[in-house]
Design a protein around this motif. Structure first.
Motif, PDB file in Angstrom:
ATOM      1  N   GLY A 483      19.822   9.831 -20.096  1.00 15.97           N
ATOM      2  CA  GLY A 483      19.310   9.617 -21.442  1.00 15.97           C
ATOM      3  C   GLY A 483      20.378   9.387 -22.485  1.00 15.97           C
ATOM      4  N   VAL A 484      21.660   9.399 -22.090  1.00 12.74           N
ATOM      5  CA  VAL A 484      22.765   9.318 -23.041  1.00 12.74           C
ATOM      6  C   VAL A 484      23.651   8.123 -22.711  1.00 12.74           C
ATOM      7  CG1 VAL A 484      24.755  10.499 -24.058  1.00 12.74           C
ATOM      8  CG2 VAL A 484      22.737  11.821 -23.354  1.00 12.74           C
ATOM      9  N   VAL A 485      24.035   7.367 -23.740  1.00  6.60           N
ATOM     10  CA  VAL A 485      24.984   6.259 -23.595  1.00  6.60           C
ATOM     11  C   VAL A 485      26.132   6.495 -24.569  1.00  6.60           C
ATOM     12  CG1 VAL A 485      25.367   3.784 -23.924  1.00  6.60           C
ATOM     13  CG2 VAL A 485      23.227   4.598 -22.907  1.00  6.60           C
ATOM     14  N   VAL A 486      27.360   6.371 -24.078  1.00 12.20           N
ATOM     15  CA  VAL A 486      28.555   6.501 -24.904  1.00 12.20           C
ATOM     16  C   VAL A 486      29.340   5.199 -24.796  1.00 12.20           C
ATOM     17  CG1 VAL A 486      30.668   7.787 -25.354  1.00 12.20           C
ATOM     18  CG2 VAL A 486      28.638   8.994 -24.524  1.00 12.20           C
ATOM     19  N   VAL A 487      29.618   4.567 -25.947  1.00 16.57           N
ATOM     20  CA  VAL A 487      30.349   3.297 -25.962  1.00 16.57           C
ATOM     21  C   VAL A 487      31.427   3.365 -27.037  1.00 16.57           C
ATOM     22  CG1 VAL A 487      30.202   0.791 -26.186  1.00 16.57           C
ATOM     23  CG2 VAL A 487      28.237   2.075 -25.306  1.00 16.57           C
ATOM     24  N   GLN A 488      32.628   2.943 -26.667  1.00 12.70           N
ATOM     25  CA  GLN A 488      33.713   2.851 -27.634  1.00 12.70           C
ATOM     26  C   GLN A 488      33.856   1.393 -28.066  1.00 12.70           C
ATOM     27  OE1 GLN A 488      35.591   3.346 -30.277  1.00 12.70           O
ATOM     28  NE2 GLN A 488      36.206   5.297 -29.305  1.00 12.70           N
ATOM     29  N   TYR A 489      33.491   1.095 -29.286  1.00 14.16           N
ATOM     30  CA  TYR A 489      33.578  -0.268 -29.796  1.00 14.16           C
ATOM     31  C   TYR A 489      34.871  -0.514 -30.567  1.00 14.16           C
ATOM     32  CZ  TYR A 489      28.601  -0.828 -28.716  1.00 14.16           C
ATOM     33  OH  TYR A 489      27.386  -0.915 -28.067  1.00 14.16           O
ATOM     34  N   GLY A 490      35.630   0.531 -30.850  1.00 16.06           N
ATOM     35  CA  GLY A 490      36.836   0.373 -31.642  1.00 16.06           C
ATOM     36  C   GLY A 490      38.045  -0.002 -30.821  1.00 16.06           C
ATOM     37  N   GLN A 491      39.120  -0.408 -31.501  1.00 16.22           N
ATOM     38  CA  GLN A 491      40.398  -0.740 -30.878  1.00 16.22           C
ATOM     39  C   GLN A 491      41.380   0.397 -31.097  1.00 16.22           C
ATOM     40  OE1 GLN A 491      41.752  -4.370 -32.672  1.00 16.22           O
ATOM     41  NE2 GLN A 491      40.379  -5.689 -31.486  1.00 16.22           N
ATOM     42  N   ALA A 492      42.299   0.529 -30.163  1.00 21.76           N
ATOM     43  CA  ALA A 492      43.419   1.456 -30.302  1.00 21.76           C
ATOM     44  C   ALA A 492      44.668   0.655 -30.664  1.00 21.76           C
ATOM     45  CB  ALA A 492      43.640   2.241 -29.029  1.00 21.76           C
ATOM     46  N   VAL A 493      45.682   1.312 -31.222  1.00 22.29           N
ATOM     47  CA  VAL A 493      46.928   0.644 -31.611  1.00 22.29           C
ATOM     48  C   VAL A 493      48.114   1.403 -31.016  1.00 22.29           C
ATOM     49  CG1 VAL A 493      48.415  -0.036 -33.519  1.00 22.29           C
ATOM     50  CG2 VAL A 493      45.950  -0.249 -33.731  1.00 22.29           C
ATOM     51  N   PRO A 494      48.872   0.778 -30.115  1.00 19.82           N
ATOM     52  CA  PRO A 494      50.083   1.425 -29.582  1.00 19.82           C
ATOM     53  C   PRO A 494      51.275   1.132 -30.501  1.00 19.82           C
ATOM     54  CG  PRO A 494      49.651  -0.596 -28.414  1.00 19.82           C
ATOM     55  CD  PRO A 494      48.556  -0.463 -29.424  1.00 19.82           C
ATOM     56  N   ASP A 495      51.262   1.656 -31.689  1.00 17.45           N
ATOM     57  CA  ASP A 495      52.273   1.304 -32.680  1.00 17.45           C
ATOM     58  C   ASP A 495      53.589   2.021 -32.376  1.00 17.45           C
ATOM     59  OD1 ASP A 495      53.592   1.869 -35.579  1.00 17.45           O
ATOM     60  OD2 ASP A 495      52.505  -0.050 -35.534  1.00 17.45           O
ATOM     61  N   ALA A 496      54.697   1.258 -32.265  1.00 12.97           N
ATOM     62  CA  ALA A 496      55.997   1.827 -31.897  1.00 12.97           C
ATOM     63  C   ALA A 496      56.589   2.650 -33.033  1.00 12.97           C
ATOM     64  CB  ALA A 496      56.952   0.701 -31.496  1.00 12.97           C
ATOM     65  N   LEU A 497      56.261   2.311 -34.255  1.00  8.46           N
ATOM     66  CA  LEU A 497      56.858   3.002 -35.398  1.00  8.46           C
ATOM     67  C   LEU A 497      56.171   4.315 -35.698  1.00  8.46           C
ATOM     68  CD1 LEU A 497      58.950   2.937 -37.671  1.00  8.46           C
ATOM     69  CD2 LEU A 497      57.276   1.669 -39.067  1.00  8.46           C
ATOM     70  N   PHE A 498      54.849   4.308 -35.726  1.00  7.52           N
ATOM     71  CA  PHE A 498      54.105   5.505 -36.111  1.00  7.52           C
ATOM     72  C   PHE A 498      53.423   6.207 -34.939  1.00  7.52           C
ATOM     73  CE2 PHE A 498      54.244   2.876 -39.937  1.00  7.52           C
ATOM     74  CZ  PHE A 498      54.722   3.794 -40.859  1.00  7.52           C
ATOM     75  N   GLY A 499      53.575   5.668 -33.755  1.00  9.02           N
ATOM     76  CA  GLY A 499      52.935   6.264 -32.597  1.00  9.02           C
ATOM     77  C   GLY A 499      51.560   5.680 -32.369  1.00  9.02           C
ATOM     78  N   PRO A 500      51.004   5.870 -31.190  1.00 17.17           N
ATOM     79  CA  PRO A 500      49.704   5.268 -30.873  1.00 17.17           C
ATOM     80  C   PRO A 500      48.588   5.901 -31.699  1.00 17.17           C
ATOM     81  CG  PRO A 500      50.384   6.764 -29.150  1.00 17.17           C
ATOM     82  CD  PRO A 500      51.556   6.658 -30.072  1.00 17.17           C
ATOM     83  N   THR A 501      47.568   5.084 -31.994  1.00 15.36           N
ATOM     84  CA  THR A 501      46.381   5.539 -32.725  1.00 15.36           C
ATOM     85  C   THR A 501      45.164   5.267 -31.863  1.00 15.36           C
ATOM     86  OG1 THR A 501      47.443   5.010 -34.824  1.00 15.36           O
ATOM     87  CG2 THR A 501      45.068   5.339 -34.848  1.00 15.36           C
ATOM     88  N   ALA A 502      44.361   6.298 -31.644  1.00 16.78           N
ATOM     89  CA  ALA A 502      43.199   6.160 -30.766  1.00 16.78           C
ATOM     90  C   ALA A 502      42.106   5.347 -31.446  1.00 16.78           C
ATOM     91  CB  ALA A 502      42.662   7.538 -30.397  1.00 16.78           C
ATOM     92  N   ALA A 503      41.289   4.726 -30.649  1.00 16.65           N
ATOM     93  CA  ALA A 503      40.149   3.958 -31.152  1.00 16.65           C
ATOM     94  C   ALA A 503      39.073   4.899 -31.709  1.00 16.65           C
ATOM     95  CB  ALA A 503      39.566   3.104 -30.038  1.00 16.65           C
ATOM     96  N   VAL A 504      38.363   4.393 -32.690  1.00 24.86           N
ATOM     97  CA  VAL A 504      37.305   5.173 -33.340  1.00 24.86           C
ATOM     98  C   VAL A 504      36.111   4.267 -33.590  1.00 24.86           C
ATOM     99  CG1 VAL A 504      36.645   6.494 -35.374  1.00 24.86           C
ATOM    100  CG2 VAL A 504      38.959   6.698 -34.468  1.00 24.86           C
ATOM    101  N   SER A 505      34.926   4.764 -33.302  1.00 24.13           N
ATOM    102  CA  SER A 505      33.707   4.065 -33.691  1.00 24.13           C
ATOM    103  C   SER A 505      32.593   5.081 -33.888  1.00 24.13           C
ATOM    104  CB  SER A 505      33.306   3.007 -32.665  1.00 24.13           C
ATOM    105  OG  SER A 505      33.080   3.596 -31.397  1.00 24.13           O
ATOM    106  N   SER A 506      31.604   4.674 -34.703  1.00 26.10           N
ATOM    107  CA  SER A 506      30.529   5.602 -35.041  1.00 26.10           C
ATOM    108  C   SER A 506      29.256   4.828 -35.309  1.00 26.10           C
ATOM    109  CB  SER A 506      30.913   6.424 -36.278  1.00 26.10           C
ATOM    110  OG  SER A 506      29.825   7.196 -36.745  1.00 26.10           O
ATOM    111  N   GLY A 507      28.132   5.355 -34.840  1.00 27.83           N
ATOM    112  CA  GLY A 507      26.837   4.771 -35.149  1.00 27.83           C
ATOM    113  C   GLY A 507      26.227   5.445 -36.364  1.00 27.83           C
ATOM    114  N   ARG A 508      25.743   4.637 -37.321  1.00 28.58           N
ATOM    115  CA  ARG A 508      25.185   5.191 -38.555  1.00 28.58           C
ATOM    116  C   ARG A 508      23.676   4.986 -38.676  1.00 28.58           C
ATOM    117  NH1 ARG A 508      28.817   8.460 -41.029  1.00 28.58           N
ATOM    118  NH2 ARG A 508      27.716   8.075 -42.993  1.00 28.58           N
TER     119      ARG A 508
END
Length: 769
Positions: A483-508
């Motif tokens: 009964g549950v679906v989980v989908v990540q629609y966002g992008q992640a960024v492997p930024d060398a200067l500030f470090g990697p940033t995980a993807a984020v998405s949200s249903g409203r």
């Protein structure tokens, strides 16, 4: 005046007794005054109370004029209707005058002193209560239209024998309501009964006969009967009979300021140069109580020190419901701009309302206080905008959620923030519940499929989560995984200067298509190059679709979703900055299946609103504003933060949210099916201009009126507009177009019987249309 014994059997015997017992020879007739008569030489002892002319300092020499009202019978009275029977001798008069000495309470007129009278006796009948006066006399009482009847037994007191003659008169607001025949000492007590409904000032006059000799007159057993009827509908408090009142200086004034000593001596109620036709003029310290009978919902009043005292006086206003403080003002002073402070209180279920004004502990001098334009919103069975008494407790289910849907049998399903679901029956009782199925998840929105399945959307672990429930409120095993679906629609960024940033998405928000497809809107992160060598993530608009089984529908948009940023549609300055935050807040389907979504881009606290329309395949619809994207602008420089969406039967689009910087004004606008703007409204829901107030949900009644749910600091969470976007003042409380609820309303629905069902975090209410 010398005492004359009680009437005996004959005039001769009476004359002999008087000669033997009185120091003053008695006359044989009223017109013959022997030497030593108290009236000889035109002697008199006139007396008055509270008839001083107004002076610059009315409080000089410690003067004080406290006042209390008659008590009115009500459902609050433990002793029943007898609570509404008030002996006038127990009440303070507002003014009084008497020809010979002071008026006596529960005694005859007597001599010159206050307590020198005897038991009230007329024609041999004694009375324990009443007023002993001497013609000519006048006594006035403030009834303030809360009493229905005045009764008394009147006559010449037996202490003057057969002497004396006088006429008794009852006036209401200056109009003569009763006049007795001329009565003498030889007459028995005469019963008086007068209808005083609506009378604010009761006046009792005793008029002399041919002269004033021996006119000892009794208002025996004089009383008023008062009944406090429970209010109905929207009423001004000044039109309502109170159950009791006390006031620090003179009577409470109705639709006037407090004034000086007597009834009607106030001026028009004026607070900060604003004149009000309705209200209560009081003086600290004061307390007025009303019997609401538990059938009112809201109290509202402008409060302040009346302008008549200029820069004097300091008071505090308080509102109590059943002994519990519901409101307290700051210290309000005369001559100080308080910007029309408004006392508002939710009085749902309150039986006794008490309005209190205190002197702030610095003394009551010049504390003329006004409850200006004071109003109550009370239930009239079946009236538009009143709580449905057949739902829950007085229209309240006392259970809430982040979103809700109404089912064909008029039950309501509520979505909890933790992905729990509850069904509230048509009677307003929780009849079923489902357990949380997404640990740590945050739910945002709920939709219902035609087959009774329910679909919820939100987020968990920074990804979009969609849950489908069976009508039993259990997860649907045919959808996703359990009964549950989980989908990540966002992008992640492997930024060398500030470090990697995980993807984020949200249903409203979520909508269900005819074939069972699930359309989701919200936000998803996307990589953005803000400066050479630096890539960051910014929230972007998200529109996505799942198949009926919960798989990503790759035929929709770009492989199952559309992720785009506001900077794609804005000027280069935003595009180069890359700090635009985007969010789609609501989605709805037009009759032909096309998808409409609304949201806003935020750049340094300035919002640009967007309305998107997509074809059923997820591509922007070029027939809508030329490229599928429309802006809605109502306030130059700030735009709107859109949160709510409604599709009308003709395909018109109604959007709602907030505008002005920091979203201090609510906004609702209409677009035609092609995207042309076709009217709207900007209005203030919050109490003050700097407070936030926003529309969160919209619904349309069958007659075209639009119901909105709002979140604001006050209780004006539910309102209704006419089809032309003017507030519908026939709806709800106090003629304002609002229904007061104690929770912000985030979801509004119209049930199959056209009733309004609205829910927020802590409550769900049903309101009659």
């Amino acid at each position: 005046m010398p005492r004359i014994p009680v009437r005996l059997a004959s005039t001769l015997l009476l004359t002999g007794v008087l000669a033997a017992c009185s120091q003053t020879p008695a006359p044989t007739t009223e017109d013959t005054l022997p030497p030593g008569s108290p009236y000889a030489g035109g002697a008199s002892y006139p007396w008055s109370d509270r008839l001083e002319a107004p002076v610059a300092d009315p409080y000089a020499a410690g003067r004080d004029y406290p006042w209390s009202s008659p008590q009115a019978a009500s459902t609050l009275a433990t002793q029943g209707l007898s609570a509404g029977v008030n002996q006038l001798s127990d009440l303070p008069w507002t003014s009084a005058s008497n020809f010979w000495g002071p008026i006596s309470r529960d005694k005859s007129n007597g001599e010159q002193g206050e307590f020198d009278g005897h038991t009230l006796t007329i024609g041999g009948q004694t009375f324990a209560k009443g007023l002993g006066v001497h013609a000519d006399s006048t006594v006035k009482y403030a009834l303030n239209a809360q009493c229905s009847a005045f009764t008394a037994s009147v006559g010449i007191d037996d202490e003057v024998g057969t002497l004396g003659r006088a006429t008794f008169q009852v006036l209401g607001d200056g109009k003569v309501l009763y006049t007795s025949p001329e009565l003498t000492g030889a007459d028995t007590a005469k019963a008086v009964s007068v209808n005083v409904s609506g009378v604010r000032e009761l006046t009792l006059n005793v008029l002399k006969g041919a002269n004033t000799y021996y006119d000892h007159s009794d208002w025996a057993d004089a009383k008023v009967t008062c009944q406090a009827l429970k209010p109905s509908g929207t009423v001004y408090v000044s039109d309502l009979a109170y159950t009791s009142a006390t006031n620090g200086w003179g009577p409470v004034e109705i639709d006037r300021s407090n004034g000086e000593q007597g009834q009607f001596d106030g001026k028009p109620i004026t607070v900060e140069d604003q004149v009000y036709a309705k209200g209560l003029g009081v003086h600290a310290n004061s307390a007025i109580t009303y019997d609401l009978g538990g059938q009112c919902t809201a109290f509202e009043s402008v409060v302040g020190v009346d302008d008549e005292v200029e820069a004097r006086g300091s008071v505090v206003f308080q509102v109590f419901g059943d002994g519990r403080k519901l409101y307290e003002s700051s210290v309000l002073q005369g001559g100080v701009r308080n910007y029309y402070p408004v006392a508002r209180a939710n009085v749902t279920g309150v039986r006794e309302l008490k309005l209190v004004v205190t002197d702030f502990g610095d003394g009551k001098n010049f504390d003329h206080a006004d409850w200006a334009d004071a109003k109550l919103a009370c239930s009239t069975p079946g009236a538009s905008g009143t709580f449905d008494p057949t739902f829950g407790v007085a229209g309240h289910a006392n259970v809430g959620g982040v979103d809700s849907v109404v089912e064909p049998d008029t039950s309501v399903v509520l979505l909890g923030a933790d992905f729990t679901v509850k069904r509230v029956s048509s009677a307003g009782i929780v009849s079923a519940a489902g357990a949380a199925v997404v640990p740590g998840g945050t739910a945002m929105a709920l939709a219902r499929q035609a087959n009774g399945n329910l679909v919820a959307v939100g987020q968990a672990n920074s990804a979009v989560v969609v849950v489908r429930y069976l009508p039993s409120l259990q997860p649907d095993p045919s959808f996703g995984t359990g009964g549950v679906v989980v989908v990540q629609y966002g992008q992640a960024v492997p930024d060398a200067l500030f470090g990697p940033t995980a993807a984020v998405s949200s249903g409203r928000d979520v909508a269900v298509q005819a074939d069972g497809g699930v359309v989701i809107v919200g936000t998803a992160s996307r990589a953005f190059t803000s400066s050479p060598g630096v890539r960051i993530l910014t929230p972007q608009f998200l529109v996505a679709r799942l198949s009926v089984t919960g798989t990503v529908d790759t035929t929709f948009g770009n492989g199952g979703s559309v992720v785009s940023g506001g900077e794609d549609y804005l000027s280069p300055q935003y595009r180069n900055d890359g700090a635009v935050n985007d969010m789609l807040s609501a989605v709805a389907l037009q009759p032909d299946g096309r998808i409409v979504a609304v949201g806003s881009s935020e750049y340094i606290s300035q919002y640009t609103p967007f309305v998107f329309r997509f074809q059923t395949n997820g591509q922007l619809d070029p027939s809508f504003c030329g490229d599928g994207i429309c802006g809605v602008f109502t306030q130059a420089g700030y735009g709107d933060l859109l949160r709510a969406l409604l599709i009308e039967p003709d395909g018109s689009i109604v959007v709602g949210g907030a505008t002005e910087r920091f979203q201090t004004l609510a906004v609702i606008a209409r677009l035609t099916s092609s995207g042309a703007q076709a009217g709207g409204a900007i209005f203030q829901i919050a109490d003050y201009f700097y407070e936030q107030g926003s529309i969160y949900s919209l619904a349309r009644q069958g007659d075209g009126k639009i119901v909105f749910g709002a979140v604001t600091r006050n209780d004006r969470g539910l309102g209704r507009l006419n089809a032309d976007f003017t507030l519908d003042t026939t709806f709800g409380d106090l003629g304002t177009g609002y229904v007061r609820v104690q929770t912000g309303i985030t979801s509004v629905n119209i049930d199959p019987l056209n009733r309004i069902v609205a829910s927020g975090a802590t409550d769900t209410v049903r309101v009659l249309p």
